[in-house]
Design a protein around this motif. Structure first.
Motif, mmCIF file in Angstrom:
data_model
loop_
_atom_site.group_PDB
_atom_site.id
_atom_site.type_symbol
_atom_site.label_atom_id
_atom_site.label_comp_id
_atom_site.label_asym_id
_atom_site.label_seq_id
_atom_site.Cartn_x
_atom_site.Cartn_y
_atom_site.Cartn_z
ATOM 1 N N LYS A 1 14.489 -16.768 10.222
ATOM 2 C CA LYS A 1 15.305 -15.892 8.646
ATOM 3 C C LYS A 1 14.406 -17.323 7.723
ATOM 4 O O LYS A 1 13.584 -18.386 8.222
ATOM 5 C CB LYS A 1 16.864 -17.304 8.901
ATOM 6 C CG LYS A 1 17.209 -16.202 10.110
ATOM 7 C CD LYS A 1 19.320 -16.753 10.295
ATOM 8 C CE LYS A 1 18.844 -16.367 12.287
ATOM 9 N NZ LYS A 1 18.937 -16.333 12.738
ATOM 10 N N TYR A 2 14.053 -16.570 6.411
ATOM 11 C CA TYR A 2 13.742 -17.752 4.978
ATOM 12 C C TYR A 2 14.884 -17.727 4.488
ATOM 13 O O TYR A 2 15.921 -17.243 4.260
ATOM 14 C CB TYR A 2 12.644 -16.570 4.618
ATOM 15 C CG TYR A 2 11.639 -16.969 5.653
ATOM 16 C CD1 TYR A 2 10.403 -17.868 5.657
ATOM 17 C CD2 TYR A 2 11.616 -16.099 6.444
ATOM 18 C CE1 TYR A 2 9.773 -18.117 7.021
ATOM 19 C CE2 TYR A 2 10.654 -15.527 7.442
ATOM 20 C CZ TYR A 2 9.178 -16.375 7.207
ATOM 21 O OH TYR A 2 8.176 -16.988 8.267
ATOM 22 N N MET A 3 15.074 -19.328 3.794
ATOM 23 C CA MET A 3 16.435 -19.852 2.268
ATOM 24 C C MET A 3 14.774 -20.202 2.199
ATOM 25 O O MET A 3 14.628 -21.773 2.212
ATOM 26 C CB MET A 3 17.099 -20.578 4.041
ATOM 27 C CG MET A 3 17.550 -20.040 5.076
ATOM 28 S SD MET A 3 18.859 -20.773 5.606
ATOM 29 C CE MET A 3 20.216 -21.288 4.301
ATOM 30 N N ARG B 1 17.681 -23.680 19.228
ATOM 31 C CA ARG B 1 17.365 -23.451 17.324
ATOM 32 C C ARG B 1 16.400 -24.566 16.864
ATOM 33 O O ARG B 1 16.933 -25.403 16.903
ATOM 34 C CB ARG B 1 18.906 -23.825 16.847
ATOM 35 C CG ARG B 1 19.486 -22.799 15.383
ATOM 36 C CD ARG B 1 20.435 -22.317 15.222
ATOM 37 N NE ARG B 1 20.148 -21.946 13.640
ATOM 38 C CZ ARG B 1 21.582 -21.951 12.780
ATOM 39 N NH1 ARG B 1 22.108 -23.182 12.786
ATOM 40 N NH2 ARG B 1 21.242 -21.538 11.488
ATOM 41 N N GLN C 1 10.633 -13.331 3.159
ATOM 42 C CA GLN C 1 12.085 -12.409 3.335
ATOM 43 C C GLN C 1 11.676 -11.020 3.419
ATOM 44 O O GLN C 1 11.953 -10.256 4.320
ATOM 45 C CB GLN C 1 12.947 -12.741 2.199
ATOM 46 C CG GLN C 1 13.696 -13.835 2.687
ATOM 47 C CD GLN C 1 14.631 -14.438 1.246
ATOM 48 O OE1 GLN C 1 14.244 -13.848 0.226
ATOM 49 N NE2 GLN C 1 15.462 -15.430 1.726
ATOM 50 N N VAL D 1 14.489 -20.421 12.036
ATOM 51 C CA VAL D 1 14.960 -21.259 10.547
ATOM 52 C C VAL D 1 13.786 -21.439 9.494
ATOM 53 O O VAL D 1 13.424 -22.887 10.216
ATOM 54 C CB VAL D 1 16.154 -21.344 10.150
ATOM 55 C CG1 VAL D 1 16.866 -22.094 8.863
ATOM 56 C CG2 VAL D 1 17.471 -20.792 11.554
ATOM 57 N N PRO E 1 14.545 -10.130 13.165
ATOM 58 C CA PRO E 1 16.429 -10.751 12.790
ATOM 59 C C PRO E 1 16.199 -12.304 13.631
ATOM 60 O O PRO E 1 17.069 -13.017 12.655
ATOM 61 C CB PRO E 1 16.612 -10.244 14.129
ATOM 62 C CG PRO E 1 15.933 -9.490 15.036
ATOM 63 C CD PRO E 1 14.435 -8.725 14.044
ATOM 64 N N GLN E 2 15.030 -12.888 14.593
ATOM 65 C CA GLN E 2 14.433 -14.297 14.907
ATOM 66 C C GLN E 2 14.191 -15.007 13.607
ATOM 67 O O GLN E 2 13.718 -16.313 14.024
ATOM 68 C CB GLN E 2 13.706 -14.288 16.107
ATOM 69 C CG GLN E 2 14.098 -12.832 17.204
ATOM 70 C CD GLN E 2 13.256 -11.449 17.138
ATOM 71 O OE1 GLN E 2 13.104 -11.589 15.954
ATOM 72 N NE2 GLN E 2 12.777 -11.096 18.396
ATOM 73 N N ASP F 1 15.239 -18.113 17.653
ATOM 74 C CA ASP F 1 16.442 -18.199 16.511
ATOM 75 C C ASP F 1 15.422 -19.659 15.640
ATOM 76 O O ASP F 1 15.285 -20.512 15.857
ATOM 77 C CB ASP F 1 17.785 -18.822 16.450
ATOM 78 C CG ASP F 1 18.375 -19.071 15.750
ATOM 79 O OD1 ASP F 1 18.380 -18.813 14.636
ATOM 80 O OD2 ASP F 1 19.643 -19.290 15.954
ATOM 81 N N TYR G 1 9.078 -10.314 6.510
ATOM 82 C CA TYR G 1 9.566 -9.765 8.104
ATOM 83 C C TYR G 1 10.855 -9.837 8.110
ATOM 84 O O TYR G 1 11.948 -9.891 9.115
ATOM 85 C CB TYR G 1 9.521 -11.745 8.365
ATOM 86 C CG TYR G 1 8.430 -12.491 8.599
ATOM 87 C CD1 TYR G 1 7.548 -12.068 9.824
ATOM 88 C CD2 TYR G 1 7.982 -13.518 7.750
ATOM 89 C CE1 TYR G 1 5.959 -11.742 10.121
ATOM 90 C CE2 TYR G 1 6.217 -14.305 8.488
ATOM 91 C CZ TYR G 1 6.111 -13.392 9.005
ATOM 92 O OH TYR G 1 5.227 -14.079 9.886
ATOM 93 N N SER G 2 11.503 -9.277 7.880
ATOM 94 C CA SER G 2 12.824 -7.962 6.997
ATOM 95 C C SER G 2 13.389 -7.659 8.279
ATOM 96 O O SER G 2 14.146 -7.344 8.833
ATOM 97 C CB SER G 2 12.767 -7.289 6.014
ATOM 98 O OG SER G 2 11.691 -6.208 5.745
#
Ligand SMILES: C[S@@+](CC[C@H](N)C(=O)[O-])C[C@H]1O[C@@H](n2cnc3c(N)ncnc32)[C@H](O)[C@@H]1O
Length: 229
Positions: free
Chosen positions: A95-97, A48, A85, A72, A92-93, A70, A88-89
């Motif tokens: 994620k953007y925060m 991860r 976001q 992030v 699923p691999q 995975d 790359y919607s």
């Protein structure tokens, strides 16, 4: 990184830049294909991984195309996070925060097996209170990593400047690799340095300067294994 100086440490600068240059993607220093052999050496595909200060780089997409599952991504700029976001919607691999790497308290300690930083510590080091902010970031990186997890720092910073910062932040065992700068432009000439072979590193890093010569045309890659013995 030259010219704009202190602004590189500020979120308003990056928000403006990502608004003005909405087209993207842009990769600082190196693109995924040139770094892939090193990533594959230290970062198994089932790890991860956290990318700190992802920007609008295609690096994480390259990782997922290569089999990582995975990844992030965090960045201080809400503009770039919203754009990524959306982009790359359907992946699923990825994620953007939106997050400041100096305070990643929404991640529990030991949440990640690997952290990759391409140009983000460098940006923070250009800003105000640079040493304190860099120390905060590095201590957060150490906290969110599992024991034996790996932090890969890709930077223009020489060992004499980067090693003291790294060593003050966490207990790491550190290896150094280098990559020729020109290869980032897709130049296929012979590599001067073999990416996957570490450069011998003495206590203060001065041996590296002696080996590479003055002002070598390279990016430095610090491979830091969290070693909390
Ligand atoms: C030089 S760019 C590198 C972008 C990307 N990693 C690449 O390789 O192309 C630095 C990035 O770090 C982000 N950044 C700067 N300070 C940050 C902070 N305190 N927390 C999270 N991201 C930050 C900026 O918004 C910018 O996207």
């Amino acid at each position: 990184m030259t010219g704009t100086g202190q602004a590189y440490g500020e979120s308003w600068y990056w928000d403006k830049r990502y608004t003005d240059e909405a087209a993207g993607p842009f990769d600082w220093y190196q693109k995924y294909p040139s770094l892939k052999p090193l990533l594959n050496l230290y970062v198994p595909h089932n790890y991860r991984v956290l990318i700190v200060g992802c920007g609008n780089s295609a690096f994480s997409e390259g990782m997922v195309d290569d089999g990582y599952e995975d990844v992030v991504n965090v960045d201080i700029s809400s503009v770039v996070i919203e754009a990524m976001q959306k982009k790359y919607s359907d992946r699923p691999q990825l994620k953007y925060m939106k997050m400041d790497t100096r305070d990643m308290s929404c991640f529990e300690g030991g949440s990640f097996d690997g952290v990759v930083d391409k140009g983000t510590l460098d940006s923070i080091l250009c800003g105000q209170s640079s040493q304190q902010n860099a120390a905060k970031m590095l201590s957060e990186v150490g906290r969110v990593l599992k024991d034996k997890g790996v932090y890969i720092l890709i930077t223009y910073g020489t060992p004499v400047f980067r090693l003291p910062l790294l060593r003050n932040s966490c207990l790491w065992s550190i290896k150094l690799h280098v990559i020729d700068k020109q290869l980032s432009e897709g130049n296929s000439r012979q590599r001067k340095w073999e990416l996957t072979s570490p450069i011998p590193l003495d206590g203060d890093g001065k041996s590296v300067e002696a080996m590479l010569g003055e002002n070598p045309d390279v990016h430095y890659i610090y491979v830091c294994i969290k070693d909390n013995r």
